[in-house]
Design a protein around this motif. Structure first.
Motif, short mmCIF file in Angstrom:
data_model
loop_
_atom_site.label_atom_id
_atom_site.label_comp_id
_atom_site.label_asym_id
_atom_site.label_seq_id
_atom_site.Cartn_x
_atom_site.Cartn_y
_atom_site.Cartn_z
N UNK A 207 -19.16 -21.13 19.63
CA UNK A 207 -19.77 -20.75 21.05
C UNK A 207 -19.88 -21.77 21.89
N UNK A 208 -19.70 -22.95 21.55
CA UNK A 208 -19.87 -24.06 22.28
C UNK A 208 -21.23 -24.78 22.10
N UNK A 209 -21.54 -25.74 22.63
CA UNK A 209 -22.91 -26.44 22.32
C UNK A 209 -23.61 -26.81 23.67
N UNK A 210 -24.87 -26.78 23.76
CA UNK A 210 -25.82 -27.05 24.99
C UNK A 210 -25.35 -28.54 25.26
N UNK A 211 -25.29 -29.63 24.33
CA UNK A 211 -25.09 -30.81 24.53
C UNK A 211 -23.87 -31.30 25.25
N UNK A 212 -22.88 -30.29 25.10
CA UNK A 212 -21.50 -30.56 25.88
C UNK A 212 -21.46 -30.47 27.27
N UNK A 213 -22.63 -30.04 27.80
CA UNK A 213 -22.59 -29.95 29.28
C UNK A 213 -22.49 -31.54 30.07
N UNK A 214 -23.00 -32.52 29.18
CA UNK A 214 -22.81 -33.86 29.64
C UNK A 214 -21.73 -34.60 29.36
N UNK A 215 -20.51 -33.88 28.78
CA UNK A 215 -19.43 -34.38 28.43
C UNK A 215 -18.34 -34.34 29.85
N UNK A 216 -17.63 -35.51 30.01
CA UNK A 216 -16.69 -35.53 31.00
C UNK A 216 -15.50 -35.52 30.63
#
Length: 311
Positions: A207-216
């Motif tokens: 279901x995704x991960x909180x940390x991925x919001x910082x990935x480009x």
């Protein structure tokens, strides 16, 4: 890339030591410690985020001792994986290539690694399978920062090779992003479900991960929570298998996973979801309970739920 990082770190430590030793041995040693163990500070920040973000998650709350223990696990395991096995040993223990003739019965194993990894992650598993006479295949997911959908042909080839080794549909063992890659393959390949025995995921951001919001990068963005790619994948899965969509999955997750959190994002509805308390993200791939329980699924009925953990 990992070879460059590892060798550059060695060069920097040597250069720093040569430049500062005569002036101050303490400064030389302190600088070397920062260069070699600075990643431990980054890991500590991740675990602080885990403690905060998991407060609103239904999974069991991690104790301070569990968080510290998981941090120490990752401090010890990460260099083994990212500074040795993957950059320098990934070609060792090659995949089985010839069909088994009267050898080990049952499914072969297909190993699918995660983000910025390669087949070298699985060397401890490969050693164990070789000792048991169990054949296996693996993948190197490339392009490294491409779309997860780009990995479908690589997985299809590995599954085909694994089934040819024993004549049985193989067991898929996936770490982190590898679990999403396996799901993408299942959703994109009409006969895929009948070609696998079961699918095991270890710390996969279903279901995704909180940390991925910082990935480009592309595959990093595809692991953001509630993003369009994940919603599309879930829709394709439901369309192809409306009932018991994930019944053939076993999902290992942890309340101290420092990459995939909130913790419940590593579970799937209707799957055999198994909690491993106090395990870090990379270290969970080598947790004795995870390895033992996953490989035991080779002998369970095909596409059927496995025995619950601790049974």
């Amino acid at each position: 890339m990992q070879q460059t990082i590892a060798l550059s770190t060695v060069a920097l430590v040597a250069g720093w030591g040569g430049f500062t030793w005569e002036r101050s041995p303490f400064l030389a040693l302190a600088g070397a410690a920062v260069l070699v163990f600075g990643y431990a500070i980054v890991l500590a920040v991740e675990f602080l985020a885990v403690a905060r973000v998991n407060r609103g998650d239904p999974s069991p709350r991690a104790s301070v001792a569990e968080l510290v223990g998981a941090w120490w696990q990752e401090v010890r395991v990460a260099p083994q994986v990212f500074s040795w096995r993957q950059p320098f040993r990934w070609r060792s223990l090659p995949d089985d290539e010839s069909a088994q003739a009267g050898g080990n019965t049952g499914p072969a194993v297909v190993f699918i690694h995660g983000f910025v990894c390669n087949r070298g992650l699985w060397l401890p598993w490969m050693r164990q399978l070789r000792a048991q006479g169990v054949p296996y295949t693996s993948v190197n997911l490339e392009p490294v920062f491409g779309s997860i959908d780009d990995y479908v042909p690589l997985i299809d080839n590995a599954v085909h090779r694994a089934q040819a080794l024993t004549g049985h549909p193989p067991l898929l063992v996936c770490h982190s992003m590898g679990g999403l890659a396996a799901r993408a393959w299942l959703a994109a390949t009409p006969d895929a479900k009948g070609r696998v025995h079961r699918v095991v995921t270890i710390g996969s951001p279903h279901a995704g991960t909180w940390l991925a919001q910082f990935s480009r990068v592309t595959n990093g963005r595809q692991m953001r929570q509630n993003n369009g790619w994940l919603r599309g994948l879930q829709q394709r899965e439901t369309q192809s298998t409306p009932q018991a969509t994930h019944a053939h999955f076993t999902c290992w997750y942890s309340n101290t996973d420092n990459i995939v959190f909130p913790a419940s994002t590593a579970t799937l509805p209707g799957a055999d979801n198994r909690l491993v308390r106090g395990a870090a993200h990379v270290a969970m791939a080598f947790h004795p309970e995870v390895m033992r329980g996953s490989l035991a699924l080779r002998t369970s009925p095909a596409n059927a739920p496995g025995e619950p953990a601790g049974s």
